[in-house]
Design an enzyme around this catalytic site. Structure first.
Site, PDB file in Angstrom:
ATOM      1  N   ILE A 105      31.910 -31.689 -31.890  1.00  0.00           N
ATOM      2  CA  ILE A 105      32.096 -31.939 -30.361  1.00  0.00           C
ATOM      3  C   ILE A 105      29.968 -30.908 -29.840  1.00  0.00           C
ATOM      4  O   ILE A 105      29.511 -30.953 -30.223  1.00  0.00           O
ATOM      5  CB  ILE A 105      33.269 -30.982 -29.590  1.00  0.00           C
ATOM      6  CG1 ILE A 105      33.738 -30.912 -27.840  1.00  0.00           C
ATOM      7  CG2 ILE A 105      33.527 -29.439 -30.023  1.00  0.00           C
ATOM      8  CD1 ILE A 105      33.982 -30.462 -27.764  1.00  0.00           C
ATOM      9  N   CYS A 106      30.193 -31.957 -28.500  1.00  0.00           N
ATOM     10  CA  CYS A 106      28.965 -31.382 -27.745  1.00  0.00           C
ATOM     11  C   CYS A 106      27.828 -31.106 -28.877  1.00  0.00           C
ATOM     12  O   CYS A 106      27.534 -32.756 -28.826  1.00  0.00           O
ATOM     13  CB  CYS A 106      29.043 -29.834 -27.312  1.00  0.00           C
ATOM     14  SG  CYS A 106      28.148 -28.939 -25.604  1.00  0.00           S
ATOM     15  N   ASP A 107      27.095 -30.412 -28.938  1.00  0.00           N
ATOM     16  CA  ASP A 107      25.399 -30.371 -29.331  1.00  0.00           C
ATOM     17  C   ASP A 107      25.814 -31.099 -31.334  1.00  0.00           C
ATOM     18  O   ASP A 107      24.933 -31.335 -31.897  1.00  0.00           O
ATOM     19  CB  ASP A 107      24.349 -29.269 -29.364  1.00  0.00           C
ATOM     20  CG  ASP A 107      23.454 -29.495 -29.041  1.00  0.00           C
ATOM     21  OD1 ASP A 107      22.929 -30.966 -28.809  1.00  0.00           O
ATOM     22  OD2 ASP A 107      22.425 -28.809 -28.991  1.00  0.00           O
TER      23      ASP A 107
END
Length: 191
Positions: free
Chosen positions: A100-102
């Site tokens: 998730i995300c970065d």
């Protein structure tokens, strides 16, 4: 008991895996959540939580069912590029990976998104953070995507990410997972 590992980096986004780890750790699921990091030194989350990893990369065995990679502030740091080794082992051994995300940007940096449908914070963000990324054709602009053992999500989609992980691991039937999701997403108490 089946095992799910959460990869911790310094600066990990503690909230991004909190829904799913709390659900997976319930005894009825048959799963146990443990943590892994580059080394066994405590990792401090973005929220200031200090966590002592259960395993280092050197002593973890490939006897787990999924690797969850929360986002955070240090996925692009040089020291964290070593994590590529454990992620490659997961893909080679058909162990599911959830990012998730970065953490999705990290996957893009190392070619892990090139052959799977996926999402991230945005396509421009992913391309900026992962200049060698070649998975444009598989990018889907949606909160979370699940494809062939890979779950990805943007940083605003912790619940959608969790839902897709529960589906990927077949924790319970799809209706119960949808009810769980609706409960947290809409605040319903009917489930």
């Amino acid at each position: 008991m089946k095992k799910v590992l959460v990869f911790l980096t310094d600066g990990f986004a503690d909230w991004e895996a909190s829904y799913v780890t709390a659900e997976l750790n319930k005894s009825r699921t048959g799963y146990e959540v443990q943590t892994v990091a580059i080394d066994k030194k405590p990792k401090v989350s973005m929220g200031g939580l200090r966590v002592l990893p259960d395993y280092s990369m050197e002593d973890v065995l490939p006897d787990f069912n999924m690797l969850i990679m929360p986002g955070g502030t240090t996925w692009r740091d040089e020291k964290n590029q070593k994590i590529q080794k454990i992620v490659k082992e997961c893909f080679d051994q058909n162990i599911s990976v959830a990012a998730i995300c970065d953490a999705t940007t990290f996957l893009g940096m190392h070619g892990f998104l090139d052959h799977h449908k996926h999402t991230g914070n945005s396509l421009p963000y992913l391309k900026e953070g992962a200049p060698d990324y070649c998975g444009d054709i598989h990018y889907i602009t949606t909160p979370s995507v699940r494809d062939k053992g890979l779950v990805t999500a943007n940083g605003t989609a912790a619940l959608e990410f969790s839902k897709n992980i529960l589906l990927e691991l077949n924790v319970c039937d799809e209706k119960d997972i949808q009810d769980w999701y609706e409960h947290f997403k809409k605040g319903s108490v009917s489930c």
